[in-house]
Design an enzyme around this catalytic site. Structure first.
Site, PDB file in Angstrom:
ATOM      1  N   LYS A 248       0.846  -1.216   0.000  1.00 33.45           N
ATOM      2  CA  LYS A 248       0.000   0.000   0.000  1.00 33.45           C
ATOM      3  C   LYS A 248       0.871   1.252   0.000  1.00 33.45           C
ATOM      4  CE  LYS A 248      -2.088  -1.001   3.909  1.00 33.45           C
ATOM      5  NZ  LYS A 248      -1.389  -2.266   4.243  1.00 33.45           N
TER       6      LYS A 248
ATOM      7  N   ARG B 299      -9.984   0.566   8.177  1.00 33.60           N
ATOM      8  CA  ARG B 299      -9.497  -0.784   8.423  1.00 33.60           C
ATOM      9  C   ARG B 299     -10.578  -1.670   8.997  1.00 33.60           C
ATOM     10  NH1 ARG B 299      -3.711   0.318   8.785  1.00 33.60           N
ATOM     11  NH2 ARG B 299      -2.689  -1.677   9.063  1.00 33.60           N
TER      12      ARG B 299
ATOM     13  N   ARG C  68      11.919  -5.417   4.784  1.00 35.45           N
ATOM     14  CA  ARG C  68      11.566  -3.998   4.639  1.00 35.45           C
ATOM     15  C   ARG C  68      12.442  -3.067   5.487  1.00 35.45           C
ATOM     16  NH1 ARG C  68       5.551  -2.135   5.463  1.00 35.45           N
ATOM     17  NH2 ARG C  68       5.751  -3.257   7.423  1.00 35.45           N
TER      18      ARG C  68
HETATM   19  P1  AP5 Z   1       0.504   0.537   8.993  1.00 40.03           P
HETATM   20  O1  AP5 Z   1       1.704   1.379   9.164  1.00 40.03           O
HETATM   21  O2  AP5 Z   1      -0.633   1.072   8.186  1.00 40.03           O
HETATM   22  O3  AP5 Z   1       0.949  -0.851   8.464  1.00 40.03           O
HETATM   23  P2  AP5 Z   1       0.219  -1.984   7.601  1.00 40.03           P
HETATM   24  O4  AP5 Z   1      -1.139  -1.733   7.082  1.00 40.03           O
HETATM   25  O5  AP5 Z   1       0.375  -3.164   8.449  1.00 40.03           O
HETATM   26  O6  AP5 Z   1       0.949  -1.938   6.277  1.00 40.03           O
HETATM   27  P3  AP5 Z   1       2.460  -1.843   6.087  1.00 40.03           P
HETATM   28  O7  AP5 Z   1       2.931  -0.433   6.226  1.00 40.03           O
HETATM   29  O8  AP5 Z   1       3.136  -2.882   6.958  1.00 40.03           O
HETATM   30  O9  AP5 Z   1       2.639  -2.355   4.592  1.00 40.03           O
HETATM   31  P4  AP5 Z   1       2.254  -1.735   3.187  1.00 40.03           P
HETATM   32  O10 AP5 Z   1       1.060  -2.413   2.648  1.00 40.03           O
HETATM   33  O11 AP5 Z   1       2.272  -0.239   3.217  1.00 40.03           O
HETATM   34  O12 AP5 Z   1       3.492  -2.278   2.334  1.00 40.03           O
HETATM   35  P5  AP5 Z   1       4.818  -1.556   1.826  1.00 40.03           P
HETATM   36  O13 AP5 Z   1       4.540  -0.678   0.666  1.00 40.03           O
HETATM   37  O14 AP5 Z   1       5.605  -0.994   2.984  1.00 40.03           O
HETATM   38  O15 AP5 Z   1      -0.112   0.171  10.420  1.00 40.03           O
HETATM   39  C1  AP5 Z   1       0.707  -0.229  11.511  1.00 40.03           C
HETATM   40  C2  AP5 Z   1      -0.133  -0.323  12.766  1.00 40.03           C
HETATM   41  O16 AP5 Z   1      -0.712   0.975  13.071  1.00 40.03           O
HETATM   42  C3  AP5 Z   1      -1.347  -1.269  12.705  1.00 40.03           C
HETATM   43  O17 AP5 Z   1      -0.979  -2.600  12.974  1.00 40.03           O
HETATM   44  C4  AP5 Z   1      -2.250  -0.647  13.782  1.00 40.03           C
HETATM   45  O18 AP5 Z   1      -1.835  -1.005  15.078  1.00 40.03           O
HETATM   46  C5  AP5 Z   1      -2.035   0.853  13.601  1.00 40.03           C
HETATM   47  N1  AP5 Z   1      -2.999   1.421  12.630  1.00 40.03           N
HETATM   48  C6  AP5 Z   1      -2.708   1.945  11.393  1.00 40.03           C
HETATM   49  N2  AP5 Z   1      -3.830   2.363  10.781  1.00 40.03           N
HETATM   50  C7  AP5 Z   1      -4.852   2.096  11.646  1.00 40.03           C
HETATM   51  C8  AP5 Z   1      -6.263   2.266  11.565  1.00 40.03           C
HETATM   52  N3  AP5 Z   1      -6.854   2.764  10.470  1.00 40.03           N
HETATM   53  N4  AP5 Z   1      -7.007   1.866  12.631  1.00 40.03           N
HETATM   54  C9  AP5 Z   1      -6.444   1.357  13.732  1.00 40.03           C
HETATM   55  N5  AP5 Z   1      -5.121   1.139  13.859  1.00 40.03           N
HETATM   56  C10 AP5 Z   1      -4.330   1.514  12.819  1.00 40.03           C
HETATM   57  O19 AP5 Z   1       5.574  -2.842   1.231  1.00 40.03           O
HETATM   58  C11 AP5 Z   1       6.114  -3.840   2.095  1.00 40.03           C
HETATM   59  C12 AP5 Z   1       7.517  -4.242   1.602  1.00 40.03           C
HETATM   60  O20 AP5 Z   1       7.401  -4.912   0.344  1.00 40.03           O
HETATM   61  C13 AP5 Z   1       8.449  -3.048   1.358  1.00 40.03           C
HETATM   62  O21 AP5 Z   1       9.723  -3.417   1.759  1.00 40.03           O
HETATM   63  C14 AP5 Z   1       8.388  -2.820  -0.161  1.00 40.03           C
HETATM   64  O22 AP5 Z   1       9.601  -2.270  -0.663  1.00 40.03           O
HETATM   65  C15 AP5 Z   1       8.120  -4.230  -0.683  1.00 40.03           C
HETATM   66  N6  AP5 Z   1       7.240  -4.273  -1.863  1.00 40.03           N
HETATM   67  C16 AP5 Z   1       6.129  -3.540  -2.085  1.00 40.03           C
HETATM   68  N7  AP5 Z   1       5.538  -3.903  -3.239  1.00 40.03           N
HETATM   69  C17 AP5 Z   1       6.286  -4.924  -3.737  1.00 40.03           C
HETATM   70  C18 AP5 Z   1       6.202  -5.754  -4.883  1.00 40.03           C
HETATM   71  N8  AP5 Z   1       5.220  -5.617  -5.772  1.00 40.03           N
HETATM   72  N9  AP5 Z   1       7.105  -6.718  -5.050  1.00 40.03           N
HETATM   73  C19 AP5 Z   1       8.109  -6.891  -4.147  1.00 40.03           C
HETATM   74  N10 AP5 Z   1       8.258  -6.124  -3.058  1.00 40.03           N
HETATM   75  C20 AP5 Z   1       7.367  -5.167  -2.837  1.00 40.03           C
END
Ligand code: AP5
Length: 221
Positions: free
Chosen positions: A16, A91, A130
């Site tokens: 995302k 979420r 990551r």
């Molecule tokens: P948050 O920070 O939102 O984390 P998440 O949703 O768990 O998502 P991530 O940031 O872990 O991943 P992403 O989908 O953005 O992936 P990314 O692009 O980094 O939330 C963290 C916490 O905050 C929650 O657990 C909760 O406690 C709280 N919270 C947040 N919002 C909330 C809400 N609305 N309500 C309540 N609580 C909330 O990619 C991941 C990795 O993969 C990177 O290293 C990237 O370089 C790599 N990558 C990306 N795309 C590809 C691809 N196509 N191929 C290969 N590698 C790739």
């Protein structure tokens, strides 16, 4: 041109943030990432940040009311008027209903919901490699998307770090919470005709090129 008010929907680590950063670069709109906003508050040791940490460290959701107030405040700022990408919000169905109310209050609506459907084993591989910029929050991956200089952000020169909640046991809990609370939103927004399913893999030309092509297709540029 259509205004782009986008929701980025997908499991933790589905990409995302990677797509959101690229989309903001293409459309010159703002990213509103609830996880980043909580981490920013934590870095500044605010009451909100310290409270959020107690939930984030366990992989649980921060309570809806607190999260929705923070989103409303951010969406009401002038730079969100040109369009925004909501990354990590809503979420749950409860949060989606709160978002409806926020948008009604500020006179906006959602243009599309971009959904990333990525298998669990791929999620684990992505999260385990990551690294994130401490200043601009751009995500990198040690194998799939490495920075040009080890440990340094290509965009702003900030230092890269590994998130506290990327430990394997917390990731498992975050995936469980996604399946029970967040995945029902796919149905919720499908019924409104807003879901645009994105390929889980990036094309060879990368996230910015992918988001530019999609934006043209959807009439945002
Ligand atoms: P948050 O920070 O939102 O984390 P998440 O949703 O768990 O998502 P991530 O940031 O872990 O991943 P992403 O989908 O953005 O992936 P990314 O692009 O980094 O939330 C963290 C916490 O905050 C929650 O657990 C909760 O406690 C709280 N919270 C947040 N919002 C909330 C809400 N609305 N309500 C309540 N609580 C909330 O990619 C991941 C990795 O993969 C990177 O290293 C990237 O370089 C790599 N990558 C990306 N795309 C590809 C691809 N196509 N191929 C290969 N590698 C790739």
């Amino acid at each position: 041109m259509k205004k782009a008010n986008i929701i980025m929907l997908g499991a933790p680590g589905s990409g995302k943030g990677t797509r959101a950063v690229a989309l903001c670069e293409v459309l010159n709109i703002v990213q509103v990432a609830t996880g980043d906003l909580f981490r920013f508050n934590l870095k500044n040791k605010t009451e909100l940040g310290l409270l959020a940490k107690t939930y984030m460290d366990k992989g649980e959701l921060v309570p809806d009311g607190i999260t929705a107030d923070m989103v409303k405040q951010r969406l009401s700022e002038p730079d969100a008027k040109n369009g925004f990408v909501l990354d990590g919000f809503p979420r749950s169905i409860g949060q989606a209903e709160m978002l409806d109310k926020i948008l009604e209050d500020i006179g906006e609506s959602i243009s599309a919901v971009f959904y990333l459907d990525v298998p669990d084993d791929e999620i684990i591989r992505r999260i385990s490699g990551r690294m994130i910029c401490k200043d601009c929050q751009t995500p990198y991956h040690k194998e799939f998307n490495p920075p040009k200089v080890d440990g340094v952000c290509d965009k702003c020169g900030g230092q890269l770090f590994i998130r506290d909640d990327d430990k394997p046991e917390t990731v498992k809990k975050r995936l469980d919470v996604f399946k029970s609370s967040t995945k029902p939103l796919v149905d919720f927004y499908s019924k409104r005709g807003l879901i645009v399913k994105l390929p889980s893999e990036l094309s060879a030309s990368g996230a910015v090129a992918d988001m530019r092509e999609l934006s043209k297709k959807l009439g945002f540029i």
